[in-house]
Write a protein that holds these residues in place. Structure first.
Motif, short mmCIF file in Angstrom:
data_model
loop_
_atom_site.label_atom_id
_atom_site.label_comp_id
_atom_site.label_asym_id
_atom_site.label_seq_id
_atom_site.Cartn_x
_atom_site.Cartn_y
_atom_site.Cartn_z
N ASP A 166 0.87 -1.17 0.00
CA ASP A 166 0.00 0.00 0.00
C ASP A 166 0.90 1.22 0.00
OD1 ASP A 166 -0.66 -0.95 3.37
OD2 ASP A 166 0.79 0.57 2.73
N ARG A 167 0.35 2.40 0.23
CA ARG A 167 1.16 3.61 0.15
C ARG A 167 2.00 3.88 1.39
NH1 ARG A 167 -1.79 9.00 -1.20
NH2 ARG A 167 0.06 9.73 -0.13
N GLY A 168 1.96 2.96 2.34
CA GLY A 168 2.71 3.17 3.57
C GLY A 168 4.18 3.45 3.29
N ARG A 169 4.72 4.41 3.98
CA ARG A 169 6.06 4.88 3.68
C ARG A 169 7.16 3.91 4.11
NH1 ARG A 169 5.85 11.01 5.78
NH2 ARG A 169 4.27 10.21 7.18
N SER A 170 6.81 2.91 4.90
CA SER A 170 7.81 1.92 5.28
C SER A 170 7.64 0.62 4.50
CB SER A 170 7.73 1.63 6.78
OG SER A 170 6.45 1.16 7.11
N LYS A 171 6.84 0.66 3.44
CA LYS A 171 6.66 -0.53 2.61
C LYS A 171 7.64 -0.50 1.45
CE LYS A 171 3.30 -1.96 5.08
NZ LYS A 171 1.96 -1.48 4.93
N PRO A 172 8.42 -1.58 1.25
CA PRO A 172 9.37 -1.58 0.13
C PRO A 172 8.62 -1.57 -1.20
CG PRO A 172 9.21 -3.76 1.11
CD PRO A 172 8.43 -2.84 2.00
N GLN A 173 9.24 -0.96 -2.18
CA GLN A 173 8.65 -0.94 -3.51
C GLN A 173 9.33 -2.01 -4.38
OE1 GLN A 173 8.37 3.02 -5.16
NE2 GLN A 173 7.54 3.84 -3.25
N HIS A 174 8.52 -2.65 -5.20
CA HIS A 174 9.00 -3.68 -6.11
C HIS A 174 8.98 -3.09 -7.52
CE1 HIS A 174 8.52 -7.08 -3.18
NE2 HIS A 174 7.86 -6.11 -2.59
N PHE A 175 10.14 -3.10 -8.15
CA PHE A 175 10.29 -2.43 -9.43
C PHE A 175 10.28 -3.41 -10.60
CE2 PHE A 175 11.35 1.99 -8.52
CZ PHE A 175 11.61 1.95 -7.17
N GLY A 176 9.81 -2.92 -11.75
CA GLY A 176 10.00 -3.63 -13.00
C GLY A 176 11.36 -3.32 -13.59
N ASP A 177 11.67 -3.95 -14.72
CA ASP A 177 12.94 -3.73 -15.38
C ASP A 177 13.00 -2.39 -16.12
OD1 ASP A 177 13.44 -7.23 -16.37
OD2 ASP A 177 13.83 -6.16 -14.49
N GLY A 178 11.84 -1.78 -16.33
CA GLY A 178 11.83 -0.49 -17.00
C GLY A 178 11.60 -0.57 -18.50
N THR A 179 11.18 0.55 -19.06
CA THR A 179 11.08 0.74 -20.51
C THR A 179 12.06 1.84 -20.89
OG1 THR A 179 8.77 0.05 -20.70
CG2 THR A 179 9.65 1.48 -22.43
N ARG A 180 12.97 1.51 -21.80
CA ARG A 180 13.94 2.51 -22.28
C ARG A 180 13.29 3.23 -23.45
NH1 ARG A 180 18.25 4.48 -19.93
NH2 ARG A 180 18.86 2.37 -19.32
N LEU A 181 12.98 4.50 -23.27
CA LEU A 181 12.25 5.29 -24.27
C LEU A 181 13.18 6.27 -24.95
CD1 LEU A 181 9.51 6.22 -25.50
CD2 LEU A 181 9.33 7.82 -23.58
N SER A 182 13.13 6.26 -26.27
CA SER A 182 13.92 7.21 -27.06
C SER A 182 12.98 7.99 -27.95
CB SER A 182 14.96 6.49 -27.91
OG SER A 182 15.89 5.80 -27.10
N ILE A 183 13.06 9.30 -27.90
CA ILE A 183 12.22 10.17 -28.72
C ILE A 183 13.09 10.78 -29.82
CG2 ILE A 183 10.67 12.16 -28.72
CD1 ILE A 183 9.75 9.78 -26.99
N LEU A 184 12.65 10.54 -31.05
CA LEU A 184 13.44 11.04 -32.18
C LEU A 184 13.03 12.46 -32.54
CD1 LEU A 184 13.37 7.84 -34.40
CD2 LEU A 184 15.14 8.58 -32.79
#
Lengths: 112, 114
Positions: free
Chosen positions: B96-114
């Motif tokens: 939940d939004r609790g400030r002591s809760k660890p966040q689990h991340f994805g690998d990300g999207t690498r975005l390039s704008i031409l």
């Protein structure tokens, strides 16, 4: 200290060395201190979340301490291994909007 | 393997294109986040959803439009982006939004704008 600051910016150690690095944060604006490990091409991985002054947490060869009164946390790695090579990020979740404010990280390289 | 899945991993788009980034988690987490990370900088929070409602918008330009269709999915709709928007976009979730809760991340999207 207004923001979260980490030092050193980068660090090279030999396999088997023990090492530590620092995260500083505003002691007047603190709720919880998060540590994450971020390996290249992977996702950041949560290591620890600490809230209490004097708290110490351990996960295998990695441990962390917290001093909320003076606003710093140390991360220790005992007997570094090449697989420990990563960027170590800390973040403070102080403030009223539940936002995680990250430091720039410490890039650790462990040479075999 | 990460428990937060982001697609696509890489995206190249022109400034007039419309595209969407997707994020999915099946951990039952009720808080989801979008971060933007530029090279050699820390991740910066963009949006927070809590129980499928937008709770934080960090003054993000309207060319970024978040959407949370259900508790497992988070989208980021992109339109008329600028070259300076090129970055790694990370999704994260927490119990939940609790400030002591660890966040689990994805690998990300690498975005390039031409």
């Amino acid at each position: 200290i207004l923001n979260v600051e980490q030092s050193p910016q980068s660090l090279h150690v030999q396999e088997g060395d023990s090492t530590n690095f620092t995260c500083s944060f505003p002691s007047s604006n603190f709720y919880a201190l998060h540590w994450y490990r971020w390996e290249t091409a992977k996702s950041p991985e949560a290591l620890f979340v600490m809230t209490l002054n004097g708290d110490e947490k351990k996960k295998g060869r990695i441990s962390a301490t917290l001093n909320t009164k003076e606003g710093y946390s140390y991360l220790y790695i005992k007997g570094s291994q090449p697989e420990d090579s990563a960027t170590y990020l800390c973040a403070n979740s102080g403030g009223s909007n539940y936002k995680l404010t990250f430091g720039k990280g410490t890039l650790l390289t462990v040479n075999p | 393997d990460t428990e937060v899945t982001q697609t696509p991993k890489h995206l190249v788009m022109g400034m007039t294109n419309k595209k969407s980034l997707k994020c999915e988690q099946h951990m039952g987490h009720r808080a989801m986040y979008w971060y933007k990370q530029k090279a050699k900088k820390p991740p910066e929070l963009m949006f927070v959803y809590s129980y499928e409602k937008l709770s934080i918008n960090e003054s993000v330009p309207s060319r970024f439009s978040p959407e949370c269709p259900n508790s497992s999915l988070l989208n980021l709709h992109l339109h008329a982006l600028q070259p300076e928007d090129s970055a790694l976009y990370l999704c994260a979730s927490s119990h939940d939004r609790g400030r002591s809760k660890p966040q689990h991340f994805g690998d990300g999207t690498r975005l390039s704008i031409l």
